[in-house]
Design an enzyme around this catalytic site. Structure first.
Site, PDB file in Angstrom:
ATOM      1  CG  HIS A 279     -24.680  13.039  -5.622  1.00  0.00           C
ATOM      2  ND1 HIS A 279     -25.738  12.695  -6.635  1.00  0.00           N
ATOM      3  CD2 HIS A 279     -24.936  14.250  -5.454  1.00  0.00           C
ATOM      4  CE1 HIS A 279     -26.144  13.727  -7.160  1.00  0.00           C
ATOM      5  NE2 HIS A 279     -25.772  14.876  -6.502  1.00  0.00           N
TER       6      HIS A 279
ATOM      7  CE1 TYR B 278     -24.078  19.429  -7.680  1.00  0.00           C
ATOM      8  CE2 TYR B 278     -24.066  17.461  -6.372  1.00  0.00           C
ATOM      9  CZ  TYR B 278     -24.942  18.586  -6.775  1.00  0.00           C
ATOM     10  OH  TYR B 278     -26.187  18.536  -6.661  1.00  0.00           O
TER      11      TYR B 278
ATOM     12  CG  HIS C 185     -30.861  12.677 -14.298  1.00  0.00           C
ATOM     13  ND1 HIS C 185     -31.027  13.923 -14.244  1.00  0.00           N
ATOM     14  CD2 HIS C 185     -29.908  12.384 -13.444  1.00  0.00           C
ATOM     15  CE1 HIS C 185     -30.408  14.502 -13.216  1.00  0.00           C
ATOM     16  NE2 HIS C 185     -29.751  13.525 -12.566  1.00  0.00           N
ATOM     17  CG  PHE C 186     -26.519   9.322 -15.965  1.00  0.00           C
ATOM     18  CD1 PHE C 186     -25.692   9.205 -17.189  1.00  0.00           C
ATOM     19  CD2 PHE C 186     -26.837   8.278 -15.493  1.00  0.00           C
ATOM     20  CE1 PHE C 186     -25.445   7.664 -17.751  1.00  0.00           C
ATOM     21  CE2 PHE C 186     -26.570   7.062 -15.650  1.00  0.00           C
ATOM     22  CZ  PHE C 186     -25.901   6.827 -16.802  1.00  0.00           C
ATOM     23  CG  HIS C 187     -26.988  10.019 -21.604  1.00  0.00           C
ATOM     24  ND1 HIS C 187     -27.175   8.843 -21.059  1.00  0.00           N
ATOM     25  CD2 HIS C 187     -25.667   9.625 -22.496  1.00  0.00           C
ATOM     26  CE1 HIS C 187     -26.202   7.725 -21.274  1.00  0.00           C
ATOM     27  NE2 HIS C 187     -25.274   8.387 -22.360  1.00  0.00           N
TER      28      HIS C 187
ATOM     29  NE  ARG D  80     -28.724   2.643 -14.520  1.00  0.00           N
ATOM     30  CZ  ARG D  80     -27.700   3.435 -13.803  1.00  0.00           C
ATOM     31  NH1 ARG D  80     -28.254   3.535 -12.570  1.00  0.00           N
ATOM     32  NH2 ARG D  80     -26.866   4.084 -14.352  1.00  0.00           N
ATOM     33  NE  ARG D  81     -25.671   0.300 -14.977  1.00  0.00           N
ATOM     34  CZ  ARG D  81     -25.017   0.287 -13.916  1.00  0.00           C
ATOM     35  NH1 ARG D  81     -25.008  -0.478 -12.693  1.00  0.00           N
ATOM     36  NH2 ARG D  81     -24.007   1.419 -13.847  1.00  0.00           N
TER      37      ARG D  81
END
Lengths: 549, 166, 45
Positions: free
Chosen positions: A224, A228, A376-378, A439-440
C-alpha cells in the site's frame, strides 16, 4: 530570470531514468489494450503465441513494466531532479547514485528474461506458491536495493545542505521528495524480507516450501505505501509546480502541504491489512484497526485536494477568472503539461472515491478482487500518477535535452484522448466489478459471464483501444522531441510556485525529521508488531512451488 | 529563531474539520454493519497441511461436500484446486431456500479466491489456511461461485454453482 | 521571496469550496450505494 544550473552530467543522469521509464511504458502499454480486448472477446493472444504464450504472461509484462518499472524509474529521476534543483547543489556522491541506477537497470533486465521466457508468469503481485524462476526475484531485489542506494545518495546531499543551512526551511520540492524516498525505504522492508527470507531461497531450492499467508502479510506491508510512493511525486508537482504553470498561481498553504506529507509518512505503512480484509489468517480486530488508519490516510489527501484546487483558483483568478467557476477556463489549458495534470487530477477524484470504498472494511466483501479493483487503480496509478508524469515530461524532457517539445497540440490532444479512453474503460470496469465480475480473467472467454455484462465488456475493449491511441501519441511526441532539431532558445524555466505564506514563517516542527521518523516506526511496531510476531512464530513452510501457467 | 504558529485559512480549517467528521461517519457506518448486523470479514479458523489436506482420510477435504448439521443448517467443505485442473470440489451444491450454509474452503496448491455472486461471501483461499464465512440463502435460484485470484492458466474457467431450490 | 501581497490577502477560494462540495456529494452517493449493496446481502457469521 536566472535559475540554478543543473550540470550537463546530472541532466544526462536524470534523463537516463526518464528514458528507461518511457521505454518500459512503451512495451508495457502495448499489452494494456490486449488485456482490455480480451474482455471484449477480441483475442489477439492466439496470434502472439510464438512470443507470448498467454494472456497471463502479457498481464505480467503489463503490470511489472507499467506499475513497477515505469513508475520507479520516472520517480527516481524526478525526485533526484527535485533534490538537486530544490537545494541548489550537486549530488554529493554522483558515483553512488550511478551505482544505484545501474543496479536498477540490471535488476529490470534480470527480471525481464524469465518473464519473456514464460518462466515468471506470476503477475506483479507474485503471490506464492506460484513459483517464478529465481532470476525474477533477484531482479526485483536489485531494483529495490538500487532505489535504496540512490535514495542514500540523495539523503547525503541533503545532510550537507542542512549543515550549511541550519535554520533554513527545506525548499518544498526537495522536502516532498525526501519524505517520499524515506517512506519508500521504510516500506520496502516488507517485500525485501519476503523475497530474501522466503521466495529467493525457495526458488533456488534451499528451502522446500513457503508460508503463503505470511508472504502476503510481508507483501502488503510494502504494497500500500507503494501507492503513495507513486502518488506523492505527482502531489509535489500538483502542489508546487502546476499552480505556477497554470497561470502564475501561488501555493495556497505551504505549511499544510508539509503537514500532509508528514502524515503520509506516518500513516501510509501501518495499514497494509486493508488489502487482506478477506485473508483467512489475519484476525478481524487487526483488520479493523488498519481500516481506521486507512481512513486516517484519506485525510491528508483531502487536505491536498483543498490546497491544490485553491492554488489553481488563485492562478485562474490572476488570469482574470470571475465567478465561482469562471477561473477554471482561464487556466492555461493550451499548455499540454497543464492539461495532462488537470485531467489527471479530475479523474483522481473518482479514484479517491473508489479507494475509500475498498478501504471500508466489510464493504470490501462487495468489491474484493472484482473488476472494480483494476478499474480503481487505472484511475490512480494509471491516470492520476501516469498522466501527471506524462505532463511533467512535457516540460522536463525539453529542459533536460534542450530540445523543443514537438507539436504541443499533439501532446495536448494526447492527454484528452487518455482522459476519454480512461473514463470509458474505468467506468465499465467499476460497474462490472459491482455486478460481480472477477479481476485477472479474460472475461471474453470465461464460461460464467451473463449476457448483462456484454455491453460493459465491449466498453472495456473500446476504452483500451482509445488508450492505445493515446499511448502511441505520447511515444511519438517523446521520440520526436528527443530527436528534435529545433532547440529551445534558452533553458526551460522550471515551474516553481511561490507560497502565499513565507515558508520561513511556518512552524519549526514542520522541518524536524526525528519526531516524525520515530512516530512512524512506533506506529508500525504497534499495529504490525503483534501480528508479525504471531505469524512468524507460527510459520509453516508447507507450500511447495507450482508452475501452473 | 522564534517559534512560529501555523497559519491555516478559515475555509481550509472548516474543510479539514468537515473531512474528519465525514470519515468518522463512514467508520461508524462500517462498524454498525460489522458489529450490529454481523457482516464480518473472515477470521482465522484452522491451519492445515496443504500437502495432505486433500488426501488424509481424517481431513474433511478428502471428502468435500455438504453436511447437514441441523435442520436448514449446513457445513460446506470445498476444495479449490489448480492441479490437475482448475476446479472446485464439489462443483455443484444444492440446498433448499432458507438454508444457512457455512463454507470451509482451502487449497492444496496455489492461492485462489471464492466469491459467491449476489452474496457477501467473497474471500481469499490460501494453502495452509481455512477460510470460513456463512451465507443465508433466502431466494431460490442459481448462485455461481467463481475464482477471483490468479491461480494459473485456467483461472478464468474456475467456477461452480449453488442451486437453491424453492 | 514569497510575499503576501494585497491581492493574495483578499483571495477567498470560494470556487474551491464549490468544487469540493460537488465532490463530497458524489463521494457520499457512490459510497452509500455500495454500502447499501453490502447491507442488503446480509450477515456472514
Amino acid at each position: 530570470m536566472n535559475q540554478y544550473q543543473v550540470s550537463a552530467a546530472e541532466k544526462k543522469f536524470i534523463g537516463s531514468h526518464i528514458l528507461v521509464a518511457i521505454l518500459a511504458l512503451a512495451v508495457g502499454s502495448l499489452f494494456g489494450p490486449l488485456q482490455a480486448f480480451e474482455h471484449a472477446g477480441w483475442d489477439f493472444y492466439t496470434y502472439l503465441k510464438p512470443w507470448i504464450k498467454s494472456y497471463y504472461q502479457g498481464l505480467t509484462v503489463h503490470g511489472v513494466l507499467n506499475a513497477l518499472v515505469w513508475t520507479t524509474f520516472f520517480i527516481m529521476g524526478f525526485l533526484t531532479f527535485n533534490v538537486i534543483f530544490g537545494l541548489k547543489r550537486p549530488l554529493k556522491n554522483p558515483t553512488l547514485n550511478k551505482v544505484g541506477f545501474w543496479m536498477m537497470v540490471v535488476g529490470v533486465l534480470a527480471a525481464a528474461i524469465p518473464i519473456l521466457a514464460n518462466q515468471a508468469t506470476v503477475l506483479f503481485t507474485f503471490y506464492p506458491p506460484l513459483k517464478a524462476n529465481w532470476a525474477f526475484y533477484v531482479g526485483l531485489t536489485l531494483v529495490v536495493v538500487g532505489s535504496w542506494v540512490e535514495g542514500w545518495g540523495l539523503f547525503m546531499t541533503y545532510a550537507d545542505w542542512r549543515k550549511e543551512n541550519k535554520s533554513e526551511r527545506t525548499p518544498f520540492v526537495a522536502f516532498g521528495s525526501l519524505v517520499t524516498i524515506l517512506l519508500w525505504q521504510i516500506c520496502t522492508l516488507g517485500v525485501a524480507v519476503e523475497i530474501l527470507t522466503m521466495l529467493l531461497p525457495w526458488s533456488l531450492g534451499l528451502i522446500e516450501g513457503v508460508d503463503p499467508q505470511l508472504a502476503r502479510t510481508y507483501f502488503w506491508f510494502t504494497g500500500h505505501p507503494l501507492v503513495y510512493f507513486w502518488l506523492l511525486p505527482a502531489y509535489i508537482s500538483w502542489y508546487a509546480m502546476l499552480p505556477k504553470q497554470a497561470g502564475n498561481g501561488k501555493m495556497f498553504s505551504d505549511s499544510l502541504a508539509r503537514l500532509a506529507f508528514w502524515i503520509f509518512l506516518v500513516l501510509s505503512t501501518p495499514l497494509g491489512f486493508h488489502h487482506q480484509y478477506v485473508d483467512p489468517g489475519v484476525p478481524p480486530a487487526w483488520k479493523f484497526i488498519h481500516s481506521l488508519l486507512t481512513f486516517g490516510v484519506f485525510f491528508p489527501s483531502m487536505m491536498t485536494a483543498f490546497t491544490v484546487i485553491a492554488s489553481l483558483e488563485h492562478a485562474g483568478r490572476k488570469q482574470g477568472g470571475k465567478g465561482i467557476f469562471g477561473w477554471i477556463g482561464k487556466l492555461k489549458w493550451s499548455d499540454p503539461s497543464v492539461t495532462s495534470q488537470l485531467l489527471a487530477g479530475i479523474l483522481f477524484f473518482f479514484g479517491g472515491i473508489g479507494g475509500l470504498a475498498n478501504a471500508s472494511y466489510n464493504v470490501n466483501l462487495v468489491l474484493h478482487n472484482t473488476a472494480f479493483i483494476p478499474g480503481h487503480f487505472h484511475l490512480t496509478v494509471a491516470t492520476a500518477v501516469t498522466l501527471s508524469f506524462i505532463g511533467i515530461s512535457y516540460w522536463l524532457v525539453p529542459y533536460l535535452t534542450g530540445r523543443k517539445l514537438w507539436q504541443p497540440a499533439w501532446a495536448r490532444i494526447q492527454a484528452w484522448v487518455w482522459f476519454v479512453g480512461m473514463i470509458i474503460f474505468s467506468n465499465s470496469m467499476h460497474v462490472l466489478g459491482l455486478l460481480g465480475a472477477p479481476r485477472r480473467v479474460p472475461l471474453g472467454l470465461a464460461p460464467y459471464v451473463p449476457a448483462e455484462w456484454n455491453s460493459r465488456l465491449f466498453q472495456v475493449g473500446l476504452g483500451g483501444a482509445i488508450l492505445f491511441v493515446s499511448g502511441i501519441m505520447y511515444l511519438a511526441v517523446m521520440y520526436k522531441t528527443a530527436t528534435n532539431k529545433e532547440r529551445v532558445e534558452s533553458e526551460v524555466i522550471v515551474p516553481i510556485a511561490e507560497a502565499m505564506q513565507d515558508p520561513a514563517k511556518s512552524p519549526v516542527w514542520l522541518d524536524r525529521w526525528a519526531p516524525w521518523i520515530y512516530g512512524t516506526l512506533a506506529l508500525i511496531v504497534i499495529v504490525y508488531g503483534p501480528q508479525l510476531v504471531e505469524q512468524i512464530a507460527n510459520i509453516a513452510l508447507t507450500s511447495p512451488g507450482f508452475r501452473v501457467w | 529563531m522564534s517559534a512560529h504558529k501555523m497559519h491555516v485559512d478559515s475555509y481550509e480549517r472548516n474543510w479539514m474539520i468537515f473531512s474528519a467528521v465525514l470519515l468518522v461517519v463512514f467508520a461508524t457506518a462500517v462498524s454498525v454493519a460489522a458489529f450490529g448486523m454481523g457482516i464480518q470479514v473472515p477470521a482465522p479458523e484452522q491451519r492445515v497441511d496443504p500437502r495432505t489436506v486433500a488426501t488424509d482420510p481424517n481431513s474433511p477435504w478428502s471428502n468435500p461436500g455438504l453436511r447437514e448439521i441441523a435442520p436448514g443448517k449446513y457445513d460446506a467443505y470445498i476444495l479449490a484446486r489448480a492441479v490437475p485442473l482448475w476446479e472446485y470440489l464439489p462443483k455443484e451444491l444444492t440446498v433448499p431456500a432458507g438454508s444457512s450454509v457455512t463454507f470451509y474452503v482451502t487449497s492444496p496448491d496455489v492461492q485462489h479466491g471464492f466469491k459467491i455472486q449476489d452474496t457477501n461471501a467473497n474471500f481469499m483461499v490460501l494453502p495452509g489456511q481455512v477460510s470460513k464465512l456463512t451465507v443465508k440463502f433466502d431466494k431460490a435460484g442459481t448462485y455461481n461461485f467463481i475464482c477471483t485470484e490468479f491461480c494459473g492458466a485456467g483461472h478464468g474457467i474456475m467456477y461452480g454453482a449453488i442451486t437453491v431450490t424453492p | 521571496m514569497a510575499n503576501k501581497d494585497k491581492e493574495d490577502e483578499e483571495f477567498r477560494p470560494t470556487g474551491t469550496l464549490a468544487i469540493l462540495a460537488i465532490f463530497v456529494v458524489t463521494l457520499i452517493a457512490i459510497w452509500a450505494t455500495i454500502y447499501m449493496i453490502l447491507v442488503g446481502r446480509g450477515g456472514t457469521l
